[in-house]
Design a protein around this motif. Structure first.
Motif, PDB file in Angstrom:
ATOM      1  N   GLY A 162      37.286  43.301  17.561  1.00 41.03           N
ATOM      2  CA  GLY A 162      37.478  43.592  19.326  1.00 41.03           C
ATOM      3  C   GLY A 162      36.569  45.204  20.016  1.00 41.03           C
ATOM      4  O   GLY A 162      37.882  45.215  20.593  1.00 41.03           O
ATOM      5  N   ALA A 163      35.909  45.246  19.201  1.00 42.32           N
ATOM      6  CA  ALA A 163      35.751  46.301  19.937  1.00 42.32           C
ATOM      7  C   ALA A 163      34.642  46.158  21.083  1.00 42.32           C
ATOM      8  O   ALA A 163      33.937  45.567  21.507  1.00 42.32           O
ATOM      9  N   ARG A 164      34.544  47.185  22.446  1.00 40.21           N
ATOM     10  CA  ARG A 164      34.131  47.125  23.241  1.00 40.21           C
ATOM     11  C   ARG A 164      34.638  46.376  24.321  1.00 40.21           C
ATOM     12  O   ARG A 164      33.419  45.314  24.761  1.00 40.21           O
ATOM     13  N   ASN A 165      35.799  45.746  24.409  1.00 44.68           N
ATOM     14  CA  ASN A 165      36.452  44.618  25.535  1.00 44.68           C
ATOM     15  C   ASN A 165      36.245  43.407  24.903  1.00 44.68           C
ATOM     16  O   ASN A 165      36.306  42.000  25.270  1.00 44.68           O
ATOM     17  N   GLN A 166      35.361  42.906  23.670  1.00 45.94           N
ATOM     18  CA  GLN A 166      35.067  41.669  23.218  1.00 45.94           C
ATOM     19  C   GLN A 166      36.370  40.993  22.596  1.00 45.94           C
ATOM     20  O   GLN A 166      37.535  42.123  22.150  1.00 45.94           O
ATOM     21  N   SER A 167      37.017  40.030  22.415  1.00 50.05           N
ATOM     22  CA  SER A 167      38.244  39.590  22.416  1.00 50.05           C
ATOM     23  C   SER A 167      38.496  40.031  20.502  1.00 50.05           C
ATOM     24  O   SER A 167      37.399  38.934  20.183  1.00 50.05           O
ATOM     25  N   PRO A 168      39.597  40.551  19.932  1.00 47.42           N
ATOM     26  CA  PRO A 168      39.509  40.409  18.679  1.00 47.42           C
ATOM     27  C   PRO A 168      39.399  38.407  17.805  1.00 47.42           C
ATOM     28  O   PRO A 168      39.465  37.339  18.808  1.00 47.42           O
ATOM     29  N   ARG A 169      39.009  38.725  16.562  1.00 45.62           N
ATOM     30  CA  ARG A 169      38.326  37.192  16.146  1.00 45.62           C
ATOM     31  C   ARG A 169      39.394  37.508  15.325  1.00 45.62           C
ATOM     32  O   ARG A 169      40.799  38.168  14.827  1.00 45.62           O
ATOM     33  N   ASP A 170      39.503  35.712  14.496  1.00 47.27           N
ATOM     34  CA  ASP A 170      40.289  35.449  13.592  1.00 47.27           C
ATOM     35  C   ASP A 170      40.701  35.852  12.130  1.00 47.27           C
ATOM     36  O   ASP A 170      39.804  35.260  11.384  1.00 47.27           O
ATOM     37  N   ILE A 171      41.156  37.254  12.072  1.00 44.79           N
ATOM     38  CA  ILE A 171      40.885  37.795  10.836  1.00 44.79           C
ATOM     39  C   ILE A 171      41.574  37.176   9.868  1.00 44.79           C
ATOM     40  O   ILE A 171      40.948  37.052   8.990  1.00 44.79           O
ATOM     41  N   LYS A 172      42.345  36.498  10.427  1.00 40.69           N
ATOM     42  CA  LYS A 172      43.656  35.727   9.462  1.00 40.69           C
ATOM     43  C   LYS A 172      42.786  34.819   8.513  1.00 40.69           C
ATOM     44  O   LYS A 172      42.836  34.461   7.894  1.00 40.69           O
ATOM     45  N   ALA A 173      42.524  33.894   9.567  1.00 44.67           N
ATOM     46  CA  ALA A 173      41.383  32.531   9.329  1.00 44.67           C
ATOM     47  C   ALA A 173      40.493  32.953   8.188  1.00 44.67           C
ATOM     48  O   ALA A 173      40.335  32.479   7.088  1.00 44.67           O
ATOM     49  N   LEU A 174      39.598  34.096   8.791  1.00 44.88           N
ATOM     50  CA  LEU A 174      38.524  34.428   7.591  1.00 44.88           C
ATOM     51  C   LEU A 174      38.901  35.338   6.222  1.00 44.88           C
ATOM     52  O   LEU A 174      38.584  34.808   5.478  1.00 44.88           O
ATOM     53  N   SER A 175      40.877  35.635   6.341  1.00 41.14           N
ATOM     54  CA  SER A 175      41.015  36.326   5.067  1.00 41.14           C
ATOM     55  C   SER A 175      41.472  35.048   3.934  1.00 41.14           C
ATOM     56  O   SER A 175      40.919  34.995   3.134  1.00 41.14           O
TER      57      SER A 175
END
Lengths: 218, 493
Positions: A162-175
């Motif tokens: 979540g750089a520059r005010n972007q909402s964080p992505r689903d890292i758990k699903a990606l993992s």
């Protein structure tokens, strides 16, 4: 070298629990129209041909199709373009896919290394991979925890977090997807190379989806 | 042969009851001369038997016409005879095995074997290894520099100018020249590196790297293992074995071939990006093996792991007496995500402000006190002691440029005394001092190192060594919490 089509590759991945974007196979223009109205516009149209490995380069992909009349135009344009790019391309039909929502594109890959055997790769899509070669490798199989370390190791991690005010992505699903792909690589030793490019990673909690896949067998 | 038996087999390289040098020479410019010299200089306690049919005595030691004629026990044979004479050496070795049967290990320093890529070279290598296998003898090399074991006082190499200091560093090299480079440069430090074993693998015709890693993992004298790796056909087993050992003691690799390109024949993105070095890099991280980027970093990491204990956490405090070198150190330190600058207690800050020169900059920013060039020896020690005592600090780096009123030996002695006092109270934290620079501080650095405090050449190198300590801590913590769940380092940008 035996390259699977996008459809065959997607089926192999889906069987291992890798989420695939909603996809229909259309043999004719009419079938494509029916599929698109079922899926809902906008859609993506992609050529399905064993001879076409890199569909975009051959003019075999149209994105952002908003209605039936543009779908019909796209169908004909793709056939024309592919025929002129790839001599004797056998066009089995086309894939009609739901247009993916907002997310971050990543690449999940696999390759058989001559010394290490089956290895897994992760990288952010587009320029990050192409220019900066910002990718991480691990030996398959990889646990979801190890997959997360792999993601964190790349500079791309901050984009996903979540750089520059972007909402964080689903890292758990990606993992989870990375781990499942690594298990596929480990258990199916016929696989020589594998690309999920891109895998679209949505906002945290919303998962991720493979938009395109390419698998090469021995 | 079972794995245990194979490992035990390596003991004969380091603790033989007698050592013969075939091809020993009177000519000081020949390897066969220097090997004998090094065996004698290292103070080997077993019998030493030079073998050369044309000499009666070399370096004051009685020379034998053949290996078979040696009357004492010979468990280790070093071969420095040119490779075209290998048939004679094999015949001699076979005769001895038939008659006495005492040889357990052979180190072949001579070149001209498999590494030449010729049929002749390969045939010679096969003949030699075949003979050793027949008699159950382990073979190191050919084309290797030899081995050093400073704990068991054996040096079969032909490396010149070695200053010996036994310690916990074991170093395994696939390149003889790179091995000699490091051993020589360790000898020319103010105080030599604490080297336990050095093993030059050469062609790996019999003993190869994986077995050696396993052996060193079980070796009680070895505290840290350094590997110089060019590549290995069983790369997966290599990292699996090294990874298992790394849970008990740090394993540091220097792997060359970083710029190797991916396979041009690849059809996928992944295939084109998968240069073998990238895969090695990922595998090292996955298995908790530390990778050094340069020879200097490799050397520093090995020496730091040997001499400094591991910190309890990742909070580092930086004490500097000089602006520029201090900022240089802070820059490097902050490029490592795994390192945190320590926040010390208000009371520690107050004490520092009170005791230090008026222009000292205390914790602006946090984790760094610049005590200024006006600081005396006492003020150096006061600052180090105060931050070492602070519970918010896990490790300390000191960067100082001693001037004329700060004689380096006196500063070093005072620091040693301070650390000794803290240790007596049970306060022991990694303390990495940098005294700048060159010959002016050599004696001071020797004083510190003779008292077990490793010093560093530059602030940058101390910062990197500190990050490595913390990284290894994280690797151990990751195992405690289950594989792969611990904090990880992010590649420095």
């Amino acid at each position: 070298m035996n390259a699977l089509t996008e459809l065959e590759s997607a089926k192999l991945l889906a069987a291992r629990g890798v989420p695939i974007v909603q996809t229909s196979v259309a043999g004719t223009e009419e079938e494509a129209c029916d599929a698109a109205s079922r899926i809902g516009y906008p859609v993506v149209l992609k050529v399905l041909s064993p001879q076409v490995l890199h569909k975009t380069d051959a003019g075999g992909v149209k994105v952002g199709i908003v209605d039936e009349s543009s779908l019909r135009v796209a169908w004909r344009e793709i056939i024309r373009a592919v025929r002129s790019h790839v001599d004797g391309a056998e066009i089995q039909g086309m894939l009609v896919q739901k247009m993916a929502g907002k997310g971050t594109e990543v690449i999940v890959g696999g390759v058989r290394d001559p010394f290490f055997g089956q290895v897994l790769m992760f990288g952010l899509g587009g320029i990050f991979t192409e220019v900066f070669e910002d990718v991480a490798f691990r030996l398959a199989p990889v646990s979801p925890q190890e997959a997360e370390e792999m993601i964190r190791e790349t500079r791309a991690y901050r984009v996903l977090a979540g750089a520059r005010n972007q909402s964080p992505r689903d890292i758990k699903a990606l993992s989870g997807v990375l781990s499942r792909v690594s298990n596929l690589l480990w258990e199916d030793r016929r696989i020589k190379e594998l690309d999920i490019n891109p895998l679209m990673v949505y906002e945290a909690g919303r998962g991720c989806e493979a938009l395109d896949a390419l698998i090469m067998l021995d | 042969m079972g794995k245990a038996a194979r490992c035990a087999g390596l003991d004969a390289f380091f603790k033989p009851r007698g050592c013969a040098v075939i091809g020993a020479s009177r000519d000081p410019q020949k390897a066969g001369h220097q090997i004998l010299r090094n065996i004698l200089d290292a103070g080997f306690t077993g019998g030493v038997y030079p073998v050369n049919p044309n000499e009666s005595e070399i370096a004051g030691v009685r020379c034998h016409r053949s290996l078979d004629e040696v009357d004492g026990i010979v468990e280790l044979v070093v071969i420095s005879t040119p490779s075209h004479l290998v048939d004679g050496v094999i015949a001699d070795l076979s005769r001895r095995m038939e008659r006495v049967g005492d040889v357990r290990a052979v180190i072949t320093a001579a070149a001209g074997f498999g590494e030449t890529g010729t049929a002749e070279g390969r045939n010679r290598q096969d003949a030699l290894v075949g003979c050793c296998r027949r008699w159950g003898i382990r073979q190191m090399g050919p084309n290797c520099v030899g081995i050093i074991d400073n704990v068991n006082r054996l040096d079969t190499t032909f490396i010149m100018g070695t200053r010996r200091k036994p310690g916990g560093i074991s170093f395994v090299s696939q390149s003889g020249a790179l091995g000699a480079w490091l051993v020589e440069s360790w000898s020319s430090q103010p105080e030599p590196a604490a080297l336990g074993k050095f093993i030059s693998l050469g062609n790996m015709a019999d003993v190869e790297m994986i077995e050696v890693i396993e052996y060193l993992g079980q070796d009680a004298d070895t505290r840290v293992i350094g590997l110089y790796v060019e590549g290995h056909p069983q790369a997966r087993s290599l990292v699996e074995v090294a990874g298992r050992v790394a849970r008990r003691k740090p394993v540091v690799v220097l792997k060359v071939g970083r710029t190797e390109q991916g396979s041009a024949a690849a059809h996928s993105h992944t295939g084109s990006l998968a240069g073998s070095d990238r895969v090695y890099d990922g595998a090292f991280r996955q298995y908790g093996i530390l990778r050094a980027g340069t020879v200097e970093e490799f050397s520093d990491m090995l020496q730091t792991f040997n001499s400094a204990g591991l910190p309890d956490g990742n909070r580092v405090f930086l004490v500097t007496q000089a602006g520029g070198p201090g900022i240089y150190c802070a820059d490097t330190l902050s490029s490592f995500r795994e390192v945190e600058f320590a926040r010390i207690a208000a009371s520690t800050k107050e004490a520092l402000v009170k005791a230090l020169p008026p222009f000292a900059s205390v914790c602006r920013p946090e984790g760094h006190a610049d005590i200024t060039a006006a600081a005396t020896i006492e003020q150096h020690c006061f600052a180090v002691e105060a931050v070492m005592r602070d519970p918010g600090v896990d490790a300390v780096i000191l960067v100082t440029v001693p001037t004329l009123y700060l004689p380096p030996p006196a500063l070093a002695s005072a620091l040693v005394e301070t650390l000794r006092r803290l240790k007596a109270e049970g306060i022991e934290k990694p303390f990495l001092p940098v005294l700048l620079s060159g010959d002016w501080v050599k004696e001071g650095r020797m004083t510190l190192e003779r008292n077990g405090v490793l010093t560093f050449e530059t602030p940058d190198r101390a910062a990197r060594a500190m990050a490595a300590l913390i990284r290894y801590n994280n690797i151990l913590g990751r195992d405690e919490r289950g594989r792969g769940s611990g904090p990880v380092e992010v590649r420095a940008l």
